[in-house]
Design an enzyme around this catalytic site. Structure first.
Site, short mmCIF file in Angstrom:
data_model
loop_
_atom_site.label_atom_id
_atom_site.label_comp_id
_atom_site.label_asym_id
_atom_site.label_seq_id
_atom_site.Cartn_x
_atom_site.Cartn_y
_atom_site.Cartn_z
N CYS A 1 -6.74 -39.33 37.44
CA CYS A 1 -6.83 -39.12 35.99
C CYS A 1 -6.40 -40.42 35.31
O CYS A 1 -6.40 -41.48 35.94
CB CYS A 1 -6.01 -37.91 35.54
SG CYS A 1 -4.23 -38.04 35.81
N ASN B 1 -1.89 -40.30 35.75
CA ASN B 1 -1.34 -39.80 37.03
C ASN B 1 0.04 -39.16 36.84
O ASN B 1 0.90 -39.24 37.71
CB ASN B 1 -1.27 -40.90 38.10
CG ASN B 1 -0.96 -40.38 39.50
OD1 ASN B 1 -0.27 -41.06 40.28
ND2 ASN B 1 -1.39 -39.20 39.86
N CYS C 1 0.00 -35.98 34.59
CA CYS C 1 -0.31 -34.59 34.18
C CYS C 1 -1.35 -33.93 35.08
O CYS C 1 -1.03 -33.05 35.88
CB CYS C 1 -0.80 -34.54 32.74
SG CYS C 1 0.41 -35.11 31.53
N ARG C 2 -2.61 -34.33 34.95
CA ARG C 2 -3.70 -33.61 35.62
C ARG C 2 -3.82 -33.90 37.11
O ARG C 2 -3.91 -32.96 37.92
CB ARG C 2 -5.04 -33.93 34.94
CG ARG C 2 -5.15 -33.34 33.56
CD ARG C 2 -6.32 -33.94 32.80
NE ARG C 2 -6.07 -35.36 32.50
CZ ARG C 2 -6.94 -36.17 31.92
NH1 ARG C 2 -8.14 -35.71 31.58
NH2 ARG C 2 -6.63 -37.42 31.66
N SER C 3 -3.86 -35.18 37.51
CA SER C 3 -4.14 -35.44 38.93
C SER C 3 -3.00 -35.03 39.87
O SER C 3 -3.27 -34.57 40.98
CB SER C 3 -4.60 -36.89 39.17
OG SER C 3 -3.67 -37.83 38.73
N ASP D 1 -7.47 -33.78 28.83
CA ASP D 1 -6.12 -34.32 28.90
C ASP D 1 -5.16 -33.39 28.14
O ASP D 1 -5.32 -33.20 26.94
CB ASP D 1 -6.14 -35.70 28.26
CG ASP D 1 -4.84 -36.43 28.43
OD1 ASP D 1 -3.85 -35.80 28.88
OD2 ASP D 1 -4.80 -37.64 28.13
#
Ligand code: 4NP
Length: 156
Positions: free
Chosen positions: A8, A11, A13-15, A119
């Site tokens: 993301c 690196n 939050c999402r990934s 995001d």
């Protein structure tokens, strides 16, 4: 061993959440898959995941343990899959891609409903629950793409 890198922007939050959810699912299926995550930007290198990603993992009993790092050229030959979360990630991954890249590069949502994972950084905790649910669904699709589908009776 098959390998997957989730990418993301930050690196944090999402990934890291995608990495945690996918690794947990693979482990529960008894699959040996190397899983990691990285960011296209380096703003948060060395940091732990965002506390809201940690909280949603705690809620769903999914272990999360990663330290922020930036996407590197070597990743494109070291991993079988490089998976982006949104359209900006995909553009940044393409920009960083070296000529000798061998990894299969894909949008995570392409293994499901084709949507992007937005995001959640500037939103509330609901955004993180939505990211978690998307990660869970797309992880199933990715495992299927890797030949580990539950309905194939093949490698499982
Ligand atoms: P992520 O979210 O890409 O899901 O880790 C973000 C985290 C931090 C920033 C942007 C996105 N940031 O600009 O600091």
């Amino acid at each position: 061993m098959p390998s997957v890198l989730f990418v993301c922007l930050g690196n944090i939050c999402r990934s890291p959440l995608a990495e945690a959810v996918f690794a947990d699912l693979a482990k529960k299926r008894g699959l040996d898959i190397q899983v990691d995550s990285a960011g296209t930007a380096g703003y948060h290198v060395g940091e732990e995941p965002d506390e809201r990603s940690v909280e949603v993992c705690r809620k769903h009993n999914v272990p999360i343990n990663s330290t922020c790092r930036q996407l590197a050229k070597d990743d494109f030959t070291a991993f079988d899959y490089i998976i982006g979360m949104d359209s900006m990630n995909m553009r940044n991954i393409e920009k960083a891609k070296p000529k000798n890249a061998t990894a299969k590069i894909a949008l995570f949502g392409s293994f499901g409903d084709g949507k992007v994972i937005d995001d959640p950084y500037y939103g509330g905790p609901n955004g993180f629950e939505k990211v978690y649910q998307q990660c869970l669904r797309y992880s199933e699709g990715l495992l299927r793409d890797m030949g580990f589908g539950t309905d194939e009776g093949g490698k499982l």
